[in-house]
Design a protein around this motif. Structure first.
Motif, PDB file in Angstrom:
ATOM      1  N   ALA A  42       0.808  -1.225   0.000  1.00 34.50           N
ATOM      2  CA  ALA A  42       0.000   0.000   0.000  1.00 34.50           C
ATOM      3  C   ALA A  42       0.838   1.270   0.000  1.00 34.50           C
ATOM      4  N   SER A  43       2.159   1.158  -0.138  1.00 36.34           N
ATOM      5  CA  SER A  43       3.033   2.329  -0.236  1.00 36.34           C
ATOM      6  C   SER A  43       3.551   2.433  -1.666  1.00 36.34           C
ATOM      7  N   SER A  44       3.194   3.511  -2.346  1.00 31.94           N
ATOM      8  CA  SER A  44       3.580   3.655  -3.750  1.00 31.94           C
ATOM      9  C   SER A  44       5.035   4.091  -3.872  1.00 31.94           C
ATOM     10  N   LYS A  45       5.659   3.675  -4.954  1.00 29.38           N
ATOM     11  CA  LYS A  45       7.074   3.965  -5.197  1.00 29.38           C
ATOM     12  C   LYS A  45       7.211   5.123  -6.190  1.00 29.38           C
ATOM     13  N   MET A  46       8.233   5.895  -6.022  1.00 33.30           N
ATOM     14  CA  MET A  46       8.508   6.987  -6.950  1.00 33.30           C
ATOM     15  C   MET A  46       8.700   6.420  -8.362  1.00 33.30           C
ATOM     16  N   GLY A  47       8.038   7.023  -9.331  1.00 30.53           N
ATOM     17  CA  GLY A  47       8.105   6.539 -10.706  1.00 30.53           C
ATOM     18  C   GLY A  47       7.054   5.512 -11.045  1.00 30.53           C
ATOM     19  N   GLU A  48       6.302   5.070 -10.061  1.00 29.50           N
ATOM     20  CA  GLU A  48       5.228   4.090 -10.265  1.00 29.50           C
ATOM     21  C   GLU A  48       3.919   4.846 -10.480  1.00 29.50           C
ATOM     22  N   LYS A 100      17.461   7.867  -0.164  1.00 29.62           N
ATOM     23  CA  LYS A 100      16.398   8.022   0.837  1.00 29.62           C
ATOM     24  C   LYS A 100      14.998   7.858   0.245  1.00 29.62           C
ATOM     25  N   ALA A 101      14.911   7.620  -1.051  1.00 33.23           N
ATOM     26  CA  ALA A 101      13.613   7.520  -1.719  1.00 33.23           C
ATOM     27  C   ALA A 101      13.227   6.067  -1.962  1.00 33.23           C
ATOM     28  N   ASN A 102      11.926   5.821  -1.938  1.00 31.37           N
ATOM     29  CA  ASN A 102      11.370   4.519  -2.295  1.00 31.37           C
ATOM     30  C   ASN A 102      11.073   4.562  -3.791  1.00 31.37           C
ATOM     31  N   VAL A 103      11.957   3.982  -4.604  1.00 26.80           N
ATOM     32  CA  VAL A 103      11.911   4.131  -6.061  1.00 26.80           C
ATOM     33  C   VAL A 103      11.484   2.829  -6.719  1.00 26.80           C
ATOM     34  N   HIS A 104      10.655   2.950  -7.739  1.00 27.54           N
ATOM     35  CA  HIS A 104      10.248   1.763  -8.489  1.00 27.54           C
ATOM     36  C   HIS A 104      11.469   1.163  -9.178  1.00 27.54           C
ATOM     37  N   PRO A 105      11.688  -0.158  -9.050  1.00 23.12           N
ATOM     38  CA  PRO A 105      12.902  -0.782  -9.602  1.00 23.12           C
ATOM     39  C   PRO A 105      13.123  -0.507 -11.083  1.00 23.12           C
ATOM     40  N   ALA A 106      12.047  -0.430 -11.854  1.00 24.71           N
ATOM     41  CA  ALA A 106      12.196  -0.215 -13.300  1.00 24.71           C
ATOM     42  C   ALA A 106      12.606   1.215 -13.640  1.00 24.71           C
ATOM     43  N   LYS A 107      12.525   2.110 -12.651  1.00 25.02           N
ATOM     44  CA  LYS A 107      12.819   3.522 -12.919  1.00 25.02           C
ATOM     45  C   LYS A 107      14.079   4.008 -12.200  1.00 25.02           C
ATOM     46  N   ILE A 108      14.874   3.087 -11.665  1.00 21.30           N
ATOM     47  CA  ILE A 108      16.037   3.480 -10.862  1.00 21.30           C
ATOM     48  C   ILE A 108      17.009   4.344 -11.663  1.00 21.30           C
ATOM     49  N   ALA A 109      17.416   3.893 -12.847  1.00 23.05           N
ATOM     50  CA  ALA A 109      18.417   4.629 -13.631  1.00 23.05           C
ATOM     51  C   ALA A 109      17.911   6.012 -13.998  1.00 23.05           C
ATOM     52  N   LYS A 110      16.672   6.086 -14.462  1.00 20.83           N
ATOM     53  CA  LYS A 110      16.108   7.363 -14.885  1.00 20.83           C
ATOM     54  C   LYS A 110      15.982   8.326 -13.718  1.00 20.83           C
ATOM     55  N   LEU A 111      15.499   7.840 -12.577  1.00 23.09           N
ATOM     56  CA  LEU A 111      15.270   8.728 -11.447  1.00 23.09           C
ATOM     57  C   LEU A 111      16.568   9.081 -10.726  1.00 23.09           C
ATOM     58  N   LYS A 112      17.543   8.197 -10.780  1.00 21.42           N
ATOM     59  CA  LYS A 112      18.845   8.543 -10.193  1.00 21.42           C
ATOM     60  C   LYS A 112      19.449   9.725 -10.939  1.00 21.42           C
ATOM     61  N   SER A 113      19.319   9.712 -12.241  1.00 16.12           N
ATOM     62  CA  SER A 113      19.784  10.835 -13.049  1.00 16.12           C
ATOM     63  C   SER A 113      18.989  12.095 -12.724  1.00 16.12           C
ATOM     64  N   TYR A 114      17.686  11.913 -12.479  1.00 13.21           N
ATOM     65  CA  TYR A 114      16.803  13.028 -12.122  1.00 13.21           C
ATOM     66  C   TYR A 114      17.263  13.666 -10.807  1.00 13.21           C
ATOM     67  N   PHE A 115      17.601  12.845  -9.807  1.00 13.83           N
ATOM     68  CA  PHE A 115      18.105  13.340  -8.531  1.00 13.83           C
ATOM     69  C   PHE A 115      19.419  14.093  -8.726  1.00 13.83           C
ATOM     70  N   GLU A 116      20.310  13.540  -9.548  1.00 17.14           N
ATOM     71  CA  GLU A 116      21.608  14.176  -9.777  1.00 17.14           C
ATOM     72  C   GLU A 116      21.440  15.539 -10.440  1.00 17.14           C
ATOM     73  N   THR A 117      20.537  15.613 -11.390  1.00 15.31           N
ATOM     74  CA  THR A 117      20.270  16.898 -12.053  1.00 15.31           C
ATOM     75  C   THR A 117      19.746  17.914 -11.066  1.00 15.31           C
ATOM     76  N   PHE A 118      18.843  17.463 -10.187  1.00 17.58           N
ATOM     77  CA  PHE A 118      18.282  18.361  -9.152  1.00 17.58           C
ATOM     78  C   PHE A 118      19.408  18.877  -8.246  1.00 17.58           C
ATOM     79  N   SER A 119      20.289  17.983  -7.822  1.00 19.05           N
ATOM     80  CA  SER A 119      21.357  18.371  -6.906  1.00 19.05           C
ATOM     81  C   SER A 119      22.298  19.390  -7.554  1.00 19.05           C
ATOM     82  N   LYS A 120      22.614  19.176  -8.841  1.00 24.91           N
ATOM     83  CA  LYS A 120      23.495  20.105  -9.541  1.00 24.91           C
ATOM     84  C   LYS A 120      22.830  21.482  -9.689  1.00 24.91           C
TER      85      LYS A 120
END
Length: 388
Positions: free
Chosen positions: A177-183, A364-384
């Motif tokens: 019942a807990s949704s994952k980021m990118g899901e 620290k995020a609960n990320v959908h396994p199929a979206k790990i690569a895409k969202l990791k890049s998204y986090f890096e862009t945000f940080s920069k």
């Protein structure tokens, strides 16, 4: 607030909490409109209010961040007035449901039946929240009423899964019942429905096994709740025919989906961290999305103060608090669930908030396994961007 003013504190929303009781009356109004005019528009009132009027009122009236003083909480939770408000929803819920089923099976044409389905579904979908509130009580009568509130949507297993599964595993990858980021919501929906059903049966089987009982024993809470559904659906079918059964099943699917879209909103992308021993940290206010929008909180027994609810599950709805460190939704549940139906819009609004809440830390995020690569890049862009 000084000691004298705390002692004199009174709940300013005391009588406003009863506004939620208007919801199950809308199908009754729909029936009255139909009897008087032959028009079906009265049955469209419930979805109209859920999807348009409540979000508009949330926007116009705004939020309330105030909390009751701790010195007043004991008396606030001991006040039976709040308990009776929740109790009162159930007979009104059944009255609205029965009236709508009767008209759908005897009077209404196709468009009227569709209107009745949505009206009935939202009354019973919101009724799940009544079952949620009562399911957290410790007395047998409240727990019985919780199952009764869940019966019209055939979701009685929620009583077990929510209290003993979801609250234990919330904001972890193991929680259905807990949704994952990118899901998306549409990917989340079958996962949570199947996962929650399986979890409820496993939890109850383990509980009964500890007592030396089998799964099919009459003391099985899941089976008790489902039996209420069978009795209700069966009685309506005997009286009104197979059309009643079809109507009830369809509205149950719609009503249960209302619960699950709220589940989707409540913990999106949030993750409890593990300690050195591999155990998850206790659930804190930061692990649930919160909203202080007044109107939706009045209708849903302050369910939107979800951060405090998960951090302190036994706390009554009228005493739930706002925490400054809890992640805040941009609007109330009524608006957010509409956004969830459209994944691109949902991701556009919520993904930046998830990243900001976690301060750009992907781990620290609960990320959908199929979206790990895409969202990791998204986090890096945000940080920069944030450091530029």
């Amino acid at each position: 607030m000084n000691a004298k003013s705390e002692a004199q504190w009174r709940d300013p929303k005391r009588y406003l909490w009863s506004l939620g009781l208007l919801v199950p009356l809308f199908p009754v109004l729909g029936a009255l409109v139909y009897v008087q005019t032959g028009q079906i528009w009265g049955w469209w009132l419930t979805p109209l209010i859920v999807y348009l009027i409540i979000p508009a009122l949330d926007f116009l009236i705004g939020t309330d961040h105030s909390n009751p003083p701790e010195s007043a909480v004991a008396n606030l939770e001991a006040d039976n007035y709040y308990k009776y408000i929740v109790y009162a929803y159930i007979p009104l819920q059944y009255a609205g449901t029965l009236i709508t089923v009767w008209f759908a099976c005897t009077e209404l044409g196709p468009l009227g039946i569709i209107a009745g389905l949505f009206s009935c579904a939202y009354v019973n979908g919101i009724g799940i929240n009544t079952g949620h509130e009562l399911g957290h009580k410790r007395d047998a009568f409240s727990q019985f009423l919780a199952k009764l509130a869940l019966a019209p949507v055939a979701y009685g297993h929620f009583y077990v899964e929510h209290n003993f599964g979801h609250h234990r595993r919330v904001a972890t990858p193991e929680d259905p019942a807990s949704s994952k980021m990118g899901e998306s919501f549409w990917r989340f929906l079958p996962r949570t429905v199947i996962g929650s059903l399986r979890s409820a049966c496993e939890i109850e089987a383990q509980r009964l096994e500890r007592k030396g009982l089998g799964f099919w024993h009459w003391r099985n809470d899941v089976l008790q709740a489902w039996a209420m559904t069978l009795l209700f659906f069966g009685a309506c079918t005997i009286v009104l025919g197979w059309m009643a059964l079809v109507f009830l099943v369809v509205q149950a699917v719609l009503g249960a989906s209302l619960l699950e879209v709220i589940n989707y909103v409540e913990h999106y992308g949030l993750l409890r961290q593990k300690d050195a021993n591999g155990r998850y940290e206790r659930c804190l206010p930061k692990h649930s999305w919160n909203s202080n929008h007044i109107v939706t909180n009045l209708v849903l027994y302050q369910l939107q103060r979800h951060s405090d609810h998960h951090a302190h599950p036994s706390r009554a709805f009228q005493a739930l608090r706002h925490f400054d460190d809890s992640p805040q939704l941009p609007s109330g549940y009524a608006s957010m669930m509409m956004l969830a139906y459209f994944p691109p819009l949902w991701f556009k609004v919520m993904n930046p908030r998830v990243v900001a809440h976690h301060r750009g830390d992907f781990n620290k995020a609960n990320v959908h396994p199929a979206k790990i690569a895409k969202l990791k890049s998204y986090f890096e862009t945000f940080s920069k961007t944030a450091s530029a």
